[in-house]
Design a protein around this motif. Structure first.
Motif, PDB file in Angstrom:
ATOM      1  N   MET A  67       0.827  -1.219   0.000  1.00 22.14           N
ATOM      2  CA  MET A  67       0.000   0.000   0.000  1.00 22.14           C
ATOM      3  C   MET A  67       0.857   1.263   0.000  1.00 22.14           C
ATOM      4  O   MET A  67       0.440   2.307  -0.466  1.00 22.14           O
ATOM      5  CB  MET A  67      -0.914   0.018   1.233  1.00 22.14           C
ATOM      6  N   PHE A  68       2.079   1.145   0.596  1.00 20.72           N
ATOM      7  CA  PHE A  68       2.973   2.306   0.663  1.00 20.72           C
ATOM      8  C   PHE A  68       4.051   2.252  -0.423  1.00 20.72           C
ATOM      9  O   PHE A  68       4.983   3.046  -0.409  1.00 20.72           O
ATOM     10  CB  PHE A  68       3.634   2.379   2.040  1.00 20.72           C
ATOM     11  N   GLY A  69       3.943   1.274  -1.323  1.00 19.02           N
ATOM     12  CA  GLY A  69       4.915   1.183  -2.419  1.00 19.02           C
ATOM     13  C   GLY A  69       6.269   0.657  -1.985  1.00 19.02           C
ATOM     14  O   GLY A  69       7.272   0.904  -2.646  1.00 19.02           O
ATOM     15  N   LEU A  70       6.319  -0.066  -0.840  1.00 20.27           N
ATOM     16  CA  LEU A  70       7.598  -0.628  -0.377  1.00 20.27           C
ATOM     17  C   LEU A  70       7.776  -2.051  -0.912  1.00 20.27           C
ATOM     18  O   LEU A  70       6.793  -2.783  -1.060  1.00 20.27           O
ATOM     19  CB  LEU A  70       7.642  -0.651   1.155  1.00 20.27           C
ATOM     20  N   LYS A  71       9.020  -2.420  -1.161  1.00 25.27           N
ATOM     21  CA  LYS A  71       9.306  -3.708  -1.808  1.00 25.27           C
ATOM     22  C   LYS A  71      10.142  -4.603  -0.888  1.00 25.27           C
ATOM     23  O   LYS A  71      10.847  -4.108  -0.015  1.00 25.27           O
ATOM     24  CB  LYS A  71      10.121  -3.459  -3.086  1.00 25.27           C
ATOM     25  N   PRO A  72      10.108  -5.948  -1.121  1.00 26.55           N
ATOM     26  CA  PRO A  72      10.971  -6.846  -0.362  1.00 26.55           C
ATOM     27  C   PRO A  72      12.426  -6.376  -0.427  1.00 26.55           C
ATOM     28  O   PRO A  72      12.883  -5.882  -1.463  1.00 26.55           O
ATOM     29  CB  PRO A  72      10.812  -8.191  -1.086  1.00 26.55           C
ATOM     30  N   GLY A  73      13.116  -6.520   0.678  1.00 25.58           N
ATOM     31  CA  GLY A  73      14.528  -6.120   0.728  1.00 25.58           C
ATOM     32  C   GLY A  73      14.730  -4.693   1.203  1.00 25.58           C
ATOM     33  O   GLY A  73      15.854  -4.286   1.499  1.00 25.58           O
ATOM     34  N   LEU A 100      11.207 -10.937   2.873  1.00 26.27           N
ATOM     35  CA  LEU A 100      11.167 -12.046   1.906  1.00 26.27           C
ATOM     36  C   LEU A 100      11.916 -11.680   0.631  1.00 26.27           C
ATOM     37  O   LEU A 100      12.206 -10.512   0.385  1.00 26.27           O
ATOM     38  CB  LEU A 100       9.711 -12.378   1.548  1.00 26.27           C
ATOM     39  N   LYS A 101      12.191 -12.736  -0.195  1.00 26.02           N
ATOM     40  CA  LYS A 101      12.909 -12.474  -1.448  1.00 26.02           C
ATOM     41  C   LYS A 101      11.992 -11.826  -2.471  1.00 26.02           C
ATOM     42  O   LYS A 101      12.384 -10.994  -3.268  1.00 26.02           O
ATOM     43  CB  LYS A 101      13.467 -13.789  -2.004  1.00 26.02           C
ATOM     44  N   SER A 102      10.722 -12.272  -2.466  1.00 23.55           N
ATOM     45  CA  SER A 102       9.788 -11.671  -3.413  1.00 23.55           C
ATOM     46  C   SER A 102       8.399 -11.570  -2.775  1.00 23.55           C
ATOM     47  O   SER A 102       8.102 -12.276  -1.807  1.00 23.55           O
ATOM     48  CB  SER A 102       9.698 -12.516  -4.692  1.00 23.55           C
ATOM     49  N   GLU A 103       7.584 -10.666  -3.324  1.00 30.21           N
ATOM     50  CA  GLU A 103       6.244 -10.437  -2.774  1.00 30.21           C
ATOM     51  C   GLU A 103       5.363 -11.673  -2.854  1.00 30.21           C
ATOM     52  O   GLU A 103       4.428 -11.848  -2.090  1.00 30.21           O
ATOM     53  CB  GLU A 103       5.552  -9.316  -3.556  1.00 30.21           C
ATOM     54  N   GLU A 104       5.673 -12.531  -3.834  1.00 32.13           N
ATOM     55  CA  GLU A 104       4.813 -13.696  -4.077  1.00 32.13           C
ATOM     56  C   GLU A 104       5.116 -14.861  -3.131  1.00 32.13           C
ATOM     57  O   GLU A 104       4.348 -15.811  -3.049  1.00 32.13           O
ATOM     58  CB  GLU A 104       4.943 -14.205  -5.531  1.00 32.13           C
ATOM     59  N   GLU A 105       6.273 -14.795  -2.461  1.00 31.93           N
ATOM     60  CA  GLU A 105       6.659 -15.913  -1.585  1.00 31.93           C
ATOM     61  C   GLU A 105       5.617 -16.106  -0.482  1.00 31.93           C
ATOM     62  O   GLU A 105       5.167 -15.125   0.126  1.00 31.93           O
ATOM     63  CB  GLU A 105       8.008 -15.586  -0.944  1.00 31.93           C
ATOM     64  N   ALA A 106       5.230 -17.373  -0.246  1.00 35.48           N
ATOM     65  CA  ALA A 106       4.206 -17.621   0.771  1.00 35.48           C
ATOM     66  C   ALA A 106       4.870 -17.976   2.097  1.00 35.48           C
ATOM     67  O   ALA A 106       5.896 -18.652   2.137  1.00 35.48           O
ATOM     68  CB  ALA A 106       3.313 -18.768   0.316  1.00 35.48           C
ATOM     69  N   VAL A 107       4.287 -17.492   3.177  1.00 30.54           N
ATOM     70  CA  VAL A 107       4.775 -17.862   4.499  1.00 30.54           C
ATOM     71  C   VAL A 107       3.856 -18.964   5.026  1.00 30.54           C
ATOM     72  O   VAL A 107       2.673 -18.740   5.259  1.00 30.54           O
ATOM     73  CB  VAL A 107       4.761 -16.640   5.452  1.00 30.54           C
ATOM     74  N   ILE A 108       4.425 -20.167   5.153  1.00 33.24           N
ATOM     75  CA  ILE A 108       3.601 -21.300   5.593  1.00 33.24           C
ATOM     76  C   ILE A 108       4.096 -21.716   6.968  1.00 33.24           C
ATOM     77  O   ILE A 108       4.896 -22.636   7.102  1.00 33.24           O
ATOM     78  CB  ILE A 108       3.684 -22.471   4.574  1.00 33.24           C
ATOM     79  N   TRP A 109       3.665 -20.975   7.954  1.00 30.67           N
ATOM     80  CA  TRP A 109       4.141 -21.208   9.311  1.00 30.67           C
ATOM     81  C   TRP A 109       2.976 -21.548  10.219  1.00 30.67           C
ATOM     82  O   TRP A 109       1.858 -21.081  10.008  1.00 30.67           O
ATOM     83  CB  TRP A 109       4.819 -19.942   9.868  1.00 30.67           C
ATOM     84  N   ARG A 110       3.285 -22.298  11.263  1.00 32.37           N
ATOM     85  CA  ARG A 110       2.272 -22.589  12.270  1.00 32.37           C
ATOM     86  C   ARG A 110       2.401 -21.604  13.433  1.00 32.37           C
ATOM     87  O   ARG A 110       3.328 -20.813  13.501  1.00 32.37           O
ATOM     88  CB  ARG A 110       2.417 -24.017  12.768  1.00 32.37           C
TER      89      ARG A 110
END
Ligand SMILES: Nc1ncnc2c1ncn2[C@@H]1O[C@H](COP(=O)(O)OP(=O)(O)OP(=O)(O)O)[C@@H](O)[C@H]1O
Length: 257
Positions: A67-73, A100-110
């Motif tokens: 929303m603020f135009g910020l990117k991974p890294g 994360l490396k990219s915006e599309e990376e999914a976080v699959i954590w419990r």
């Protein structure tokens, strides 16, 4: 030259955080506009001259950086702590998406990992001096909201709802959770409550009629605001320009917080 350098030395000793007010933004279910409300509250606080940060607690569905135009890294480190990026208005933001490396990376954590991430965002991020830190919680009353309500020194919780979702039951559930954990509820914001016809100004109710006033009367919670459907919210957020959006309704809301 030496003097100049001394004068621009940061006032905060390395690694020290001084956060005056921590507010958690909560919703009963997803998609009611909680992250948009969090971002626009932060923008309104910043426009009023307060020092603000956003901790994106929605670890598995983070949407604040975009929303603020910020990117991974886009973060830094002082060797010990993570230094959060700042937006044009100086809002400090920390979100798993930035790490994360990219915006599309999914976080699959419990649960335990999610709770651990929240604690790290609180302890290991150099927030510095802040008047307000807004914590955008994932919807519902799962592990992350519980961790935040139990472990962060909250001033209180702001509940966001919309007419489809706004049942007395949802608000009462959140109230019960907050009460059990001794956290004050600062109020309710009913989002997407109505649509103003751009041609004739008539108010339309695409979902149900707004119920915020009634629910607040019944539960004793303060109604902080009733917000319309504003197509620009989505448009500006999608383009990473939420800071550019004029939103006087949020200036009124932050006066009450
Ligand atoms: N008042 C509004 N008028 C128009 N669009 C809105 C409004 N509030 C939010 N939206 C849009 O609705 C969508 C969902 O909003 P948002 O991501 O803020 O919801 P959320 O409750 O945080 O969702 P999630 O549960 O996925 O975290 C977004 O596309 C957002 O731009």
């Amino acid at each position: 030259m030496g003097e100049d350098l001394a004068s621009i030395k940061p006032k905060i000793p390395k690694g020290e955080n001084k956060v005056k007010n921590v507010l958690a933004i909560m919703s009963g279910k997803g998609g009611v506009g909680k992250s948009s409300v969090t971002s626009l509250l932060a923008v309104a606080f910043a426009r009023k001259g307060f020092k603000v940060g956003i901790l994106d607690g929605d670890i598995t569905g983070p949407s604040i950086p975009k929303m603020f135009g910020l990117k991974p890294g886009q973060f830094d480190s002082d060797g010990e702590k993570i230094i959060p990026p700042e937006t044009e208005l100086g809002i400090k933001i920390m979100s798993i998406n930035l790490l994360l490396k990219s915006e599309e990376e999914a976080v699959i954590w419990r649960g335990p990992l999610l709770s651990g991430a929240i604690k790290q965002f609180w302890e290991d991020v150099l927030w510095g001096e802040l008047d307000y830190l807004l914590v955008d919680l994932p919807p519902g009353t799962g592990d992350v909201p519980l961790t935040v309500l139990q472990t962060l020194p909250l001033k209180g919780v702001v509940i966001v709802s919309s007419p489809q979702d706004l049942a007395v039951m949802v608000v009462k559930k959140a109230m019960k959770l907050a009460k059990n954990l001794d956290v004050p509820i600062l109020g309710l914001i009913e989002n997407m409550a109505y649509l103003k016809c751009p041609h004739c100004g008539e108010l339309l109710y695409p979902f149900k009629k707004p119920q915020g006033e009634e629910v607040c009367r019944e539960t004793g919670i303060r109604l902080l605001g009733t917000l319309p459907i504003v197509p620009e919210y989505a448009e500006y957020a999608d383009r990473g320009l939420i800071e550019k959006l004029e939103s006087p309704e949020f200036l009124e809301i932050v006066n009450k917080l």
